[in-house]
Motif scaffolding. Structure first.
Motif, PDB file in Angstrom:
ATOM      1  N   ALA A 110      41.232  10.787 -41.520  1.00 52.12           N
ATOM      2  CA  ALA A 110      42.325  11.760 -41.560  1.00 52.12           C
ATOM      3  C   ALA A 110      42.746  12.034 -42.994  1.00 52.12           C
ATOM      4  O   ALA A 110      43.170  11.123 -43.717  1.00 52.12           O
ATOM      5  N   LEU A 119      42.153  15.707 -38.905  1.00 51.74           N
ATOM      6  CA  LEU A 119      41.351  14.582 -38.447  1.00 51.74           C
ATOM      7  C   LEU A 119      39.920  15.027 -38.178  1.00 51.74           C
ATOM      8  O   LEU A 119      39.685  16.013 -37.448  1.00 51.74           O
ATOM      9  N   VAL A 162      50.758  12.251 -37.213  1.00 52.09           N
ATOM     10  CA  VAL A 162      49.661  11.337 -37.510  1.00 52.09           C
ATOM     11  C   VAL A 162      50.184  10.247 -38.439  1.00 52.09           C
ATOM     12  O   VAL A 162      50.869  10.533 -39.424  1.00 52.09           O
TER      13      VAL A 162
END
Length: 260
Positions: A110, A119, A162
């Motif tokens: 990522a 990602l 994330v």
């Protein structure tokens, strides 16, 4: 295993409070940036405490394949195996527990640019880390790797985010941060560079093999499927064939980059 090496510490990983017990140095070193004693141990969201007998079983499985050609004597190989077993098992448990917190992990590299994480997921050896490395090479300080192998994706206040985690594969490339999810790209090798959007139905076939494995309980399977649906229906998805070149970076960057 020596019980005298046992240590229990508090960690905050992907905004989840984890009370984790470790015996070996590799996991401690990898998780050091996630230590957080600002909360009470009784307030832990999850506890990671693996039984010693599980360590021993997995360790023996490793040592059954011991080969002197690896350049370590048997004693060194034994210590190395225990470290790798703990690192792998703690990551697997976190992968399972995060399902209870509107999250899921994806085997991917990522890269973060301008506050969004992109990602790149694929089987080992395809080149996902090499590809995100091209982003860092071409964008310099504008880009960084938030996790090079097992980033976490969580739905937080209606937004997919994330997070870096200590479990970043063979590298130590991870950051204790959380950013918005920009896109997920499923990579495959190709002599020519190409990229195309994917539907959630097509993407789930590629997502599932790259996330939690060895699901035994039906409730965990239902959670995993629900988390995948949340992710795949709420972010841009792409399939990309690429070679290892700056042109591959340029194509991906121009196609998937979110303009603020």
């Amino acid at each position: 295993m020596d019980a005298k090496n046992k240590k229990t510490k508090q960690y905050t990983i992907a905004d989840i409070k984890i009370l984790m017990t470790t015996y070996f140095q590799e996991t401690r070193d990898r998780a050091a940036d996630y230590e957080d004693d600002s909360w009470d141990v009784n307030d832990a969201d999850e506890v990671i405490n693996i039984k010693p007998e599980i360590y021993d079983i997995e360790h023996q499985n490793c040592m059954d394949h011991y080969d002197e050609s690896v350049g370590m004597d048997r004693s060194q190989a034994s210590i190395f195996a225990y470290n790798r077993v703990e690192y792998s098992l703690t990551g697997a448990l976190f992968n399972r527990y995060i399902l209870r917190h509107s999250g899921i992990m994806l085997h991917s590299s990522a890269v973060v640019v301008d506050g969004y994480a992109y990602l790149f997921s694929a089987n080992s050896g395809v080149g996902k880390s090499t590809h995100t490395g091209l982003w860092v090479k071409n964008l310099g300080d504008k880009a960084y790797i938030i996790n090079d192998d097992k980033p976490a994706i969580r739905l937080v206040d209606g937004e997919l985010r994330v997070f870096g985690t200590p479990w970043s594969g063979k590298t130590t490339l991870n950051e204790n941060k959380g950013v918005k999810l920009g896109a997920i790209v499923f990579l495959e090798r190709s002599e020519n560079n190409w990229i195309k959007p994917m539907s959630p139905n097509d993407a789930i076939k590629l997502f599932f093999p790259q996330t939690i494995r060895y699901i035994v309980k039906e409730e965990n399977m239902q959670l995993a499927l629900g988390r995948m649906e949340e992710v795949l229906t709420n972010c841009p998805l792409y399939n990309m064939g690429c070679n290892i070149s700056d042109e591959a970076f340029e194509l991906a960057y121009k196609t998937i980059k979110i303009n603020n």
